[in-house]
Motif scaffolding. Structure first.
Motif, PDB file in Angstrom:
ATOM      1  N   ASN A 144       1.518   1.917  10.603  1.00  0.00           N
ATOM      2  CA  ASN A 144       1.575   0.481  10.305  1.00  0.00           C
ATOM      3  C   ASN A 144       1.650  -0.341  11.597  1.00  0.00           C
ATOM      4  O   ASN A 144       0.962  -1.357  11.741  1.00  0.00           O
ATOM      5  CB  ASN A 144       2.789   0.167   9.428  1.00  0.00           C
ATOM      6  N   ASP A 145       2.498   0.108  12.522  1.00  0.00           N
ATOM      7  CA  ASP A 145       2.648  -0.614  13.782  1.00  0.00           C
ATOM      8  C   ASP A 145       1.350  -0.597  14.587  1.00  0.00           C
ATOM      9  O   ASP A 145       0.939  -1.611  15.164  1.00  0.00           O
ATOM     10  CB  ASP A 145       3.769  -0.001  14.621  1.00  0.00           C
ATOM     11  N   ALA A 146       0.680   0.569  14.620  1.00  0.00           N
ATOM     12  CA  ALA A 146      -0.535   0.704  15.421  1.00  0.00           C
ATOM     13  C   ALA A 146      -1.722  -0.015  14.798  1.00  0.00           C
ATOM     14  O   ALA A 146      -2.581  -0.559  15.513  1.00  0.00           O
ATOM     15  CB  ALA A 146      -0.866   2.187  15.610  1.00  0.00           C
ATOM     16  N   ALA A 147      -1.790  -0.020  13.457  1.00  0.00           N
ATOM     17  CA  ALA A 147      -2.952  -0.583  12.767  1.00  0.00           C
ATOM     18  C   ALA A 147      -2.757  -2.033  12.342  1.00  0.00           C
ATOM     19  O   ALA A 147      -3.726  -2.690  11.924  1.00  0.00           O
ATOM     20  CB  ALA A 147      -3.276   0.259  11.537  1.00  0.00           C
ATOM     21  N   GLY A 148      -1.534  -2.523  12.423  1.00  0.00           N
ATOM     22  CA  GLY A 148      -1.274  -3.884  11.955  1.00  0.00           C
ATOM     23  C   GLY A 148      -1.313  -3.997  10.447  1.00  0.00           C
ATOM     24  O   GLY A 148      -1.617  -5.056   9.892  1.00  0.00           O
ATOM     25  N   THR A 149      -0.998  -2.902   9.777  1.00  0.00           N
ATOM     26  CA  THR A 149      -1.031  -2.886   8.308  1.00  0.00           C
ATOM     27  C   THR A 149       0.376  -3.011   7.745  1.00  0.00           C
ATOM     28  O   THR A 149       1.372  -2.922   8.466  1.00  0.00           O
ATOM     29  CB  THR A 149      -1.670  -1.577   7.802  1.00  0.00           C
ATOM     30  N   GLN A 150       0.433  -3.163   6.436  1.00  0.00           N
ATOM     31  CA  GLN A 150       1.714  -3.246   5.735  1.00  0.00           C
ATOM     32  C   GLN A 150       1.729  -2.254   4.580  1.00  0.00           C
ATOM     33  O   GLN A 150       2.098  -2.576   3.449  1.00  0.00           O
ATOM     34  CB  GLN A 150       1.953  -4.670   5.228  1.00  0.00           C
ATOM     35  N   ALA A 151       1.320  -1.028   4.881  1.00  0.00           N
ATOM     36  CA  ALA A 151       1.313   0.013   3.855  1.00  0.00           C
ATOM     37  C   ALA A 151       2.734   0.295   3.390  1.00  0.00           C
ATOM     38  O   ALA A 151       3.675   0.300   4.189  1.00  0.00           O
ATOM     39  CB  ALA A 151       0.678   1.290   4.400  1.00  0.00           C
ATOM     40  N   ARG A 152       2.860   0.546   2.113  1.00  0.00           N
ATOM     41  CA  ARG A 152       4.168   0.858   1.536  1.00  0.00           C
ATOM     42  C   ARG A 152       4.383   2.365   1.606  1.00  0.00           C
ATOM     43  O   ARG A 152       3.565   3.137   1.106  1.00  0.00           O
ATOM     44  CB  ARG A 152       4.228   0.378   0.084  1.00  0.00           C
ATOM     45  N   ARG A 153       5.469   2.770   2.239  1.00  0.00           N
ATOM     46  CA  ARG A 153       5.817   4.193   2.327  1.00  0.00           C
ATOM     47  C   ARG A 153       6.480   4.611   1.022  1.00  0.00           C
ATOM     48  O   ARG A 153       7.509   4.067   0.631  1.00  0.00           O
ATOM     49  CB  ARG A 153       6.753   4.410   3.508  1.00  0.00           C
ATOM     50  N   VAL A 154       5.873   5.601   0.336  1.00  0.00           N
ATOM     51  CA  VAL A 154       6.403   6.097  -0.938  1.00  0.00           C
ATOM     52  C   VAL A 154       6.958   7.496  -0.693  1.00  0.00           C
ATOM     53  O   VAL A 154       6.204   8.462  -0.542  1.00  0.00           O
ATOM     54  CB  VAL A 154       5.308   6.151  -2.026  1.00  0.00           C
ATOM     55  N   PRO A 155       8.282   7.646  -0.613  1.00  0.00           N
ATOM     56  CA  PRO A 155       8.868   8.951  -0.283  1.00  0.00           C
ATOM     57  C   PRO A 155       8.920   9.897  -1.479  1.00  0.00           C
ATOM     58  O   PRO A 155       9.123   9.475  -2.617  1.00  0.00           O
ATOM     59  CB  PRO A 155      10.276   8.585   0.180  1.00  0.00           C
ATOM     60  N   PHE A 156       8.720  11.190  -1.192  1.00  0.00           N
ATOM     61  CA  PHE A 156       8.813  12.238  -2.205  1.00  0.00           C
ATOM     62  C   PHE A 156       9.702  13.357  -1.660  1.00  0.00           C
ATOM     63  O   PHE A 156       9.921  13.458  -0.453  1.00  0.00           O
ATOM     64  CB  PHE A 156       7.433  12.799  -2.545  1.00  0.00           C
ATOM     65  N   LYS A 157      10.172  14.216  -2.562  1.00  0.00           N
ATOM     66  CA  LYS A 157      11.050  15.311  -2.158  1.00  0.00           C
ATOM     67  C   LYS A 157      10.304  16.459  -1.496  1.00  0.00           C
ATOM     68  O   LYS A 157      10.889  17.205  -0.704  1.00  0.00           O
ATOM     69  CB  LYS A 157      11.825  15.839  -3.370  1.00  0.00           C
ATOM     70  N   GLY A 158       9.017  16.621  -1.824  1.00  0.00           N
ATOM     71  CA  GLY A 158       8.268  17.732  -1.244  1.00  0.00           C
ATOM     72  C   GLY A 158       6.777  17.498  -1.310  1.00  0.00           C
ATOM     73  O   GLY A 158       6.297  16.593  -2.010  1.00  0.00           O
ATOM     74  N   SER A 159       6.028  18.338  -0.611  1.00  0.00           N
ATOM     75  CA  SER A 159       4.578  18.175  -0.544  1.00  0.00           C
ATOM     76  C   SER A 159       3.899  18.341  -1.896  1.00  0.00           C
ATOM     77  O   SER A 159       2.888  17.692  -2.174  1.00  0.00           O
ATOM     78  CB  SER A 159       3.992  19.185   0.447  1.00  0.00           C
TER      79      SER A 159
END
Length: 327
Positions: free
Chosen positions: A175-190
């Motif tokens: 987000n910092d590098a691209a200037g985006t505002q993507a929402r981080r969606v956390p999960f417990k595992g892959s």
């Protein structure tokens, strides 16, 4: 230089010579019985499979069995403490991930070990990049440029699934590098991230390679980029984020072998040499690539020592800024 200084210098040189001789003697006699390799992960996962694969080869060089013991739990803390209770004689070693050495110190308020003082670095064994993955449907992002466009637009925006701490950090770094505002969606595992991606719950995933290989092979998903400093040898046609203009993004996961503090240098060097040989055997390389790993460019103790120090300085401020905690 006066006589007293000369005397001190001679005593120091003698002590160093004795220490080096003792280390060499210990290495020459070691191992005379099986070596225990503690793996702080559940059996059957990628980290465990890589450890067992390499252990089988290392034992060929050392002439003694390498017994893998799974001590999972506590974000590797259970396995770590098992090893730190062991004598530094080379018969109990730890296979662990970068989180143990460079993430946990920032994630825990009180950590029961010091990542620099309580271990003897042995070998940086394998590395694996995070990948940027998207589905192959017409409405899904077909490139990193598409992700950036969606991340800068209004409306629903861009949702990116991530599980591991490094993957979650990567979302914010991107987000910092691209200037985006993507929402981080956390999960417990892959597995959960992959399920969400294929169901269309998230627009993309920042994750390891292995969980998505089957979907890419069947044409249901595509790898858009990798987060390593150089292209992953298992995906030679997939560019790095750095190549695409997001400079300096290198967030690969790495696995290493360490021993308790005080392990003789000669033993550490013997294990490192065996690991360097093992991870470069063609059959091992092929299997590592299938799990999204490849041999680290260098496998000696000093390289691991520098990696720990560098990543402690790099990740600590980011984790504190994001407010991640595991206490």
């Amino acid at each position: 230089m006066n006589v007293r200084h000369v005397s001190r210098l001679l005593r120091a040189c003698f002590a160093l010579g004795c220490a080096l001789a003792a280390s060499a003697a210990a290495a020459a006699d070691w191992p005379v019985r099986p070596v225990r390799l503690v793996v702080p992960f559940v059996a059957g996962g990628g980290a465990d499979v890589a450890a067992r694969l390499i252990a089988l080869k290392v034992q060929e060089r050392l002439g003694q069995p390498i017994i893998v013991e799974n001590k999972a739990g506590g974000n590797t803390l259970i396995g770590v403490q098992e090893v730190l209770r062991a004598p530094p004689d080379g018969y109990t070693l730890l296979w662990s991930i970068d989180q143990t050495f460079v993430l946990n110190p920032a994630l825990y308020e009180k950590l029961p070990y010091d990542p620099k003082k309580d271990f003897t670095p042995i070998s940086l064994a394998v590395v694996g990049p995070n990948a940027v993955v998207a589905r192959s449907q017409p409405k899904d992002p077909a490139s990193v440029a598409d992700l950036v466009e969606r991340g800068k637009s209004g409306g629903a925006g861009l949702n990116i699934g991530a599980a591991a701490i490094v993957s979650q950090i990567l979302v914010d770094t991107f987000n910092d590098a691209a200037g985006t505002q993507a929402r981080r969606v956390p999960f417990k595992g892959s597995a959960e991230v992959a399920q969400a991606l294929m169901a269309g719950t998230v627009d993309a995933a920042f994750d390891g390679i292995a969980p998505y290989a089957q979907f890419v092979k069947s044409g249901r998903a595509r790898f858009l980029a990798v987060s390593s400093a150089r292209r992953f040898s298992g995906l030679p046609d997939v560019p790095t984020l750095d190549e695409l203009g997001f400079k300096g993004i290198d967030m690969s996961v790495w696995f290493a072998i360490v021993g308790p503090s005080g392990l003789p240098a000669g033993i550490a060097q013997r294990v490192a040499g065996a690991v360097e040989w093992a991870v470069r055997q063609p059959d091992v390389v092929d299997k590592l690539l299938a799990f999204g790993f490849e041999p680290a460019p260098r496998n000696d103790p000093e390289t691991l020592r520098r990696q720990i120090s560098t990543d402690l300085d790099r990740y600590g401020p980011i984790i504190r800024k994001l407010g991640f905690k595991l206490d």
